[in-house]
Enzyme design. Structure first.
Site, PDB file in Angstrom:
ATOM      1  N   GLU A 212       2.821  42.421  -3.971  1.00  0.00           N
ATOM      2  CA  GLU A 212       2.635  42.240  -5.418  1.00  0.00           C
ATOM      3  C   GLU A 212       2.221  43.567  -6.058  1.00  0.00           C
ATOM      4  O   GLU A 212       1.207  43.649  -6.757  1.00  0.00           O
ATOM      5  CB  GLU A 212       1.651  41.094  -5.686  1.00  0.00           C
ATOM      6  CG  GLU A 212       2.164  39.795  -5.064  1.00  0.00           C
ATOM      7  CD  GLU A 212       1.215  38.598  -5.165  1.00  0.00           C
ATOM      8  OE1 GLU A 212       0.179  38.701  -5.825  1.00  0.00           O
ATOM      9  OE2 GLU A 212       1.552  37.552  -4.568  1.00  0.00           O
ATOM     10  N   GLU A 315       6.686  34.396   0.028  1.00  0.00           N
ATOM     11  CA  GLU A 315       5.324  33.878  -0.153  1.00  0.00           C
ATOM     12  C   GLU A 315       5.299  32.870  -1.287  1.00  0.00           C
ATOM     13  O   GLU A 315       5.713  33.151  -2.405  1.00  0.00           O
ATOM     14  CB  GLU A 315       4.342  35.019  -0.455  1.00  0.00           C
ATOM     15  CG  GLU A 315       2.895  34.547  -0.365  1.00  0.00           C
ATOM     16  CD  GLU A 315       1.872  35.638  -0.652  1.00  0.00           C
ATOM     17  OE1 GLU A 315       2.004  36.747  -0.094  1.00  0.00           O
ATOM     18  OE2 GLU A 315       0.948  35.356  -1.437  1.00  0.00           O
TER      19      GLU A 315
END
Ligand code: NAG
Ligand code: NAG
Ligand code: NAG
Length: 483
Positions: A212, A315
């Site tokens: 991220e 994810e």
């Protein structure tokens, strides 16, 4: 944009059950060969990495007894091993890691490279016996059939960071990896990959240097986990170093994946922002599913396929223990994103997030959630190597096993109770009239059916149907199907 089911109410004879909704499986479609289902290791494996029963639950399809529960094993075949960023060792300057006051010890993963004096993995700058539990769960998973193993990083090791804090930069919006350590981050990951092959019997499939990275919430002073922002231009540079460091160790077969952005939309903009050289050095785009019902999955799919890359949802997680969100978002992924793998974040976690509730700090494991059984409806039936098909509806996914001549359909009914009617007339052989279609069912919500199986459904010509109560997910296996 949503697809709506074609409603075809059959005003049937007494023999024919009226099917409320019909979907036609598109036998000619092909969204790729399924790589599999997985979980990231990291925190839960650090806490519970020695428990073989948990490995049986997650990495086999056996029926497993655990804590008074009898569970259908999920058969996950993908694991993501988290290369740690934390260590209590001081570096030669006497600097020590800066620890965010909010990070739990259970979320600090020990780093193998403890100071910057040597890049050589057989010097005292490297300590290879840390993180034994996570490594143990990796071995247990591989021994049970996990065949795709990704090495990933949440943050560079603390001493590579400007503020020495592996929870992120002080602002959260600026890079924390020091510009003179770009190659060190790549060396760290490449050395782990090489060491794993030489000493652990693990060959990583892929290495991911970011997590991220475009986010601005990796704020070191308040962070609750390891994390690090990277500007897109820095990502391009680090990808280049990582490719070179893997190659120079004879690991050119290990692919580089990027960038594990939080949302579909960020994944698209990051992919489009990488240099063409960096794009040529990655083989797969990893994206996280935290945009849930939002975002342009279709745009990302187009961007990724135009560049000839694989695409994984690497994810996903949320706090909805009922399985409703999971089923809904997973179907959106199958209909619009077309990943070839799907990875749950932490299979053991706090209530809601965990497929099985657990406390990594107290090291206690509680009950499986309904979400566990909802996910089992997918993972136990859509298996690696199957070809993903267009099921013709937004509430269903289909997969085909050519060697076993088996068609799998997973479908969800969120509407009032109705019959769902599955039309296989597009197949050259749509099974055999009268043959059994075994089905498995789970009530989305709490309680009720938990992966219960029934032998009460049969082919009728080129169709079969099943009555779905509201909020039920079912999996069907049809044999002797030829595309
Ligand atoms: C240390 O590793 C290097 C390669 O990185 C190798 O050439 C050397 O022989 C190793 N030394 C020992 C003592 O294992
Ligand atoms: C259903 O049929 C399958 C295949 O013949 C068999 O393996 C299974 O035990 C049966 N299950 C039930 C609940 O009858
Ligand atoms: C399927 O089998 C049933 C029962 O034997 C029979 O009544 C029906 O006509 C068959 N349908 C087709 C399309 O062959």
């Amino acid at each position: 944009m949503r697809l709506f089911l074609h409603t075809a109410t059959l005003l049937g004879s007494a023999l024919l059950v009226a099917a409320d909704t019909t979907t036609t499986i598109n036998a000619k479609s092909n969204y790729g060969s399924w790589d599999g289902w997985g979980t990231s290791l990291a925190w839960w494996a650090k806490a519970f990495g020695t428990q073989t029963a948990l490995a049986d639950i997650f990495f086999t399809r056996n029926t497993v007894s655990f804590n008074g529960y009898t569970l259908p094993g999920l058969g996950l075949n993908i694991i993501r091993y988290n290369a740690g960023a934390s260590s209590s060792n001081a570096d030669p300057n006497g600097d020590k890691m800066i620890v965010s006051p909010n990070i739990k010890a259970s979320r600090q993963i020990d780093a193998y490279w403890v100071d910057w004096t040597s890049t050589s993995p057989n010097t005292s700058s490297w300590i290879w016996n840390v993180d034994a539990n996570q490594r143990n769960m990796m071995s247990l998973a591989v021994a049970r059939g996990a065949n795709l193993v990704e090495l990933f990083s949440n943050s560079p090791v603390w001493w590579m960071c400007y503020n020495l804090n592996p929870s992120g930069s002080t602002s959260g919006s600026s890079d924390n990896l020091e510009s003179w350590n770009y190659d060190q981050h790549a060396i760290y990951l490449a050395n782990i990959a090489q060491y794993a092959q030489q000493h652990w019997g693990i060959t990583f499939t892929s290495v991911e240097a970011f997590n991220e990275p475009s986010a601005t919430y990796w704020v070191g002073p308040t962070g609750t986990q390891e994390g690090c922002h990277f500007d897109v231009s820095t990502m391009s540079t680090v990808i280049g170093y990582l490719r070179n460091e893997l190659n120079s160790r004879g690991l050119s077969n290990i692919i580089v994946s990027a960038s594990d952005e939080e949302t579909y939309d960020l994944a698209t903009s990051t992919l489009n922002g990488l240099t063409s050289t960096a794009v040529s050095q990655i083989a797969r785009v990893n994206v996280h599913g935290y945009q849930y019902g939002g975002g342009r999955r279709d745009t990302l799919y187009s961007a990724v396929t135009a560049k000839g890359k694989k695409l994984w949802n690497s994810e996903y997680g949320e706090s909805d223990a009922t399985g409703a969100s999971l089923a809904s978002n997973l179907l959106l992924d199958f209909v619009w994103l077309h990943p070839t793998a799907w990875v749950y974040w932490q299979v053991l976690d706090v209530s809601g997030w965990g497929l099985i509730t657990a406390n990594n700090d107290a090291k206690t494991v509680g009950a499986p959630s309904q979400k566990y059984f909802v996910l089992a409806q997918f993972t136990r039936h859509i298996r690696p190597g199957m070809r993903i098909l267009d099921a013709g509806a937004s509430n269903a996914v289909a997969a085909y096993d050519a060697s076993a001549r088996k068609l799998v359909i997973v479908a969800v009914n969120t509407a009032a109770a109705q019959y769902l009617n599955f039309d296989l007339s597009g197949f050259s052989t749509p099974s055999t009239n009268g043959s059994l279609v075994q089905r498995w069912a789970t009530q989305i919500g709490s309680g009720g059916m938990q992966y219960q199986t029934f032998n009460d459904t049969f082919m009728s010509g080129t169709k079969f149907w099943s009555r779905f109560d509201q909020n039920v997910i079912m999996s069907f296996e049809v044999s002797n199907v030829v595309v």
